[in-house]
Design an enzyme around this catalytic site. Structure first.
Site, PDB file in Angstrom:
ATOM      1  N   THR A 152     -25.533  -8.293  13.521  1.00  0.00           N
ATOM      2  CA  THR A 152     -26.471  -7.950  12.449  1.00  0.00           C
ATOM      3  C   THR A 152     -25.691  -7.447  11.237  1.00  0.00           C
ATOM      4  OG1 THR A 152     -28.075  -7.353  14.121  1.00  0.00           O
ATOM      5  CG2 THR A 152     -28.486  -6.503  11.893  1.00  0.00           C
ATOM      6  N   ASN A 167       0.804  -1.226   0.000  1.00  0.00           N
ATOM      7  CA  ASN A 167       0.000   0.000   0.000  1.00  0.00           C
ATOM      8  C   ASN A 167       0.836   1.274   0.000  1.00  0.00           C
ATOM      9  OD1 ASN A 167       0.389  -1.360   2.639  1.00  0.00           O
ATOM     10  ND2 ASN A 167      -0.298   0.601   3.453  1.00  0.00           N
ATOM     11  N   SER A 188     -11.421  -4.641   1.143  1.00  0.00           N
ATOM     12  CA  SER A 188     -12.049  -3.486   1.789  1.00  0.00           C
ATOM     13  C   SER A 188     -12.838  -2.677   0.757  1.00  0.00           C
ATOM     14  CB  SER A 188     -10.951  -2.616   2.407  1.00  0.00           C
ATOM     15  OG  SER A 188     -11.509  -1.452   2.937  1.00  0.00           O
ATOM     16  N   HIS A 229     -13.939   0.561   0.966  1.00  0.00           N
ATOM     17  CA  HIS A 229     -13.721   2.007   0.791  1.00  0.00           C
ATOM     18  C   HIS A 229     -12.529   2.349  -0.091  1.00  0.00           C
ATOM     19  CE1 HIS A 229     -10.370   2.980   3.722  1.00  0.00           C
ATOM     20  NE2 HIS A 229     -10.733   1.817   4.225  1.00  0.00           N
ATOM     21  N   CYS A 245      -2.165   5.275   8.964  1.00  0.00           N
ATOM     22  CA  CYS A 245      -1.866   5.129  10.390  1.00  0.00           C
ATOM     23  C   CYS A 245      -0.465   5.660  10.674  1.00  0.00           C
ATOM     24  CB  CYS A 245      -1.907   3.670  10.823  1.00  0.00           C
ATOM     25  SG  CYS A 245      -3.167   2.742   9.983  1.00  0.00           S
TER      26      CYS A 245
HETATM   27  C1  PLP Z   1      -2.975  -3.068   2.416  1.00  0.00           C
HETATM   28  C2  PLP Z   1      -4.055  -2.695   3.383  1.00  0.00           C
HETATM   29  N1  PLP Z   1      -4.522  -3.613   4.252  1.00  0.00           N
HETATM   30  C3  PLP Z   1      -5.494  -3.343   5.135  1.00  0.00           C
HETATM   31  C4  PLP Z   1      -6.054  -2.093   5.203  1.00  0.00           C
HETATM   32  C5  PLP Z   1      -7.131  -1.837   6.206  1.00  0.00           C
HETATM   33  O1  PLP Z   1      -8.403  -1.835   5.587  1.00  0.00           O
HETATM   34  P1  PLP Z   1      -9.661  -1.132   6.330  1.00  0.00           P
HETATM   35  O2  PLP Z   1      -9.404   0.336   6.294  1.00  0.00           O
HETATM   36  O3  PLP Z   1     -10.857  -1.541   5.516  1.00  0.00           O
HETATM   37  O4  PLP Z   1      -9.717  -1.700   7.699  1.00  0.00           O
HETATM   38  C6  PLP Z   1      -5.592  -1.081   4.340  1.00  0.00           C
HETATM   39  C7  PLP Z   1      -6.120   0.300   4.449  1.00  0.00           C
HETATM   40  O5  PLP Z   1      -5.392   1.234   4.675  1.00  0.00           O
HETATM   41  C8  PLP Z   1      -4.573  -1.395   3.404  1.00  0.00           C
HETATM   42  O6  PLP Z   1      -4.095  -0.474   2.547  1.00  0.00           O
END
Ligand code: PLP
Length: 382
Positions: free
Chosen positions: A242, A154, A204, A206, A329
């Protein structure tokens, strides 16, 4: 999404919801607001929306619908796959093998296992940003319950050789569960879980234009994992709580729209990223991380000589360009990136990087605009 003057190039952190996904959410709230586990007509409507959404998503990844379990996002799916087998009385020699360039959702889950006195290997990565396959495979033994490696990183966008890796892991231990965090890869690559030997995956919504707080775990029918949440018997008794039917419907419609427009969206992201990188390279001393590696088309991580990334990021923001220092983060905590550290980036350069990430709503010309704002800022602050 309404376009503003502000140029958003932080799509890897999150991307705007697609109009069709917002509509799907609203429609599902109107038609399927009832609890999908109930026994009456309105519950059946909700259940139908839920199961249709599951079928849509399963078909996109070429898996069976019952191999898709809805979660609150990628983090939950990573935690669940990685931790849940270490959550009961198992052999003390049981171990996990992962890499040191994973997202925090995997790294922190692995650390939790280590803190519970199981053996965990955080295998190294090469200077190129590709995981070190031989160090990963060397750590696999007869007690390896789970092997986990992300499909693409990422922070750098570097794509990992998952198909070969999963294949080689299976040769060493056929009963190891091969998990892959595909959260970022799904944004700009096509994935067939079974063909790639992925048996469990985190997805994910979003990141692809769906809502936040929704995601899925893919779990191959060959495996069963204990539920992490204790309560009701939703999701075929695998996840209590739910179900967020409207979120799931919105997720499915975002993913379907992404697939329908895949080639056009990838073409724009690729073109804009290439244009952006070329202009920047021609005008300032920079290094594009992983330039000669296979990278996701939407991510560009750039190292600027003698420029502090925090200072640059603030100036870009003031001038209408939103980017990030890496994973969301890490930037909040202002920590140097563990991924760049793992790639051997020296102390002198570790705080000189920014991630520019393109997305489905990127327009033609955005790469050029971003490069201009960036070069103006660099001229001012250097
Ligand atoms: C490679 C990767 N894994 C996991 C996540 C976490 O996903 P979520 O934001 O849906 O918890 C992210 C999001 O930043 C990500 O880029």
């Amino acid at each position: 999404m309404k376009k503003s003057e502000y140029l958003y190039l932080d799509h890897a952190a999150t991307t705007p919801m697609r109009e069709i996904a917002i509509k799907a959410f609203i429609d599902a709230e109107h038609e399927g607001f009832a609890n999908s586990s109930g026994g009456h007509n309105l519950s059946r409507k909700a259940k139908n929306i839920l199961e249709q959404s599951r079928e849509t998503i399963a078909a996109i990844f070429n898996v069976a619908p019952n191999e898709i379990i809805f979660t609150s996002g990628g983090t939950e799916a990573d935690n669940w796959s990685i931790k849940s087998l270490f959550n009961k009385k198992i052999d003390a020699d049981s171990n996990l093998v992962t890499t040191n360039i994973e997202h925090e959702a995997v790294l922190a889950s692995a650390q939790w296992i280590k803190d519970n006195d199981y053996n965990v290997t955080f295998s190294a990565c090469l200077e190129s940003g590709e995981l070190d396959k031989s160090s990963f495979l060397n750590a696999i033994n007869k007690n390896t319950i789970i092997a986990s490696a992300m499909r693409a990183n990422n922070e750098t966008g570097i794509i990992q050789p998952i198909k070969e890796l999963s294949n080689d892991v299976k040769k060493k231990n056929p009963s190891t569960l091969f998990h892959s965090d595909v959260v970022q890869a799904v944004v700009s690559d096509k994935i067939d879980f079974h063909k790639e030997g992925i048996q469990s995956a985190a997805i994910s919504a979003h990141k692809i234009g769906g809502p936040k707080g929704v995601g899925a775990m893919f779990l191959s029918n060959e495996f069963k994992l204990p539920s992490m949440l204790h309560g009701g018997k939703q999701e075929l008794e695998r996840r209590a709580g739910t179900v967020n039917v409207s979120g799931v419907a919105s997720f499915a419609s975002a993913l379907q729209e992404q697939q329908n427009n895949f080639d056009d969206e990838i073409m724009i992201m690729t073109k804009e990223k290439q244009e952006f990188e070329k202009i920047v390279k021609d005008n300032f001393k920079v290094k594009v991380i992983g330039e000669s590696e296979k990278r996701l088309p939407h991510i560009s991580n750039i190292q600027f000589e003698k420029v502090n990334s925090e200072v640059l990021m603030v100036d870009l923001d003031l001038n209408g360009l939103g980017v990030s220092r890496g994973s969301a983060c890490a930037s909040g905590a202002q920590k140097p990136s563990h991924v760049l550290k793992a790639m051997g980036v020296s102390k002198d350069f570790i705080n000189n990087h920014l991630r520019f990430s393109f997305g489905w709503s990127t327009d033609l010309g955005d790469g050029k605009k971003a490069a201009k704002i960036l070069l103006d800022s660099l001229e001012k602050i250097t």
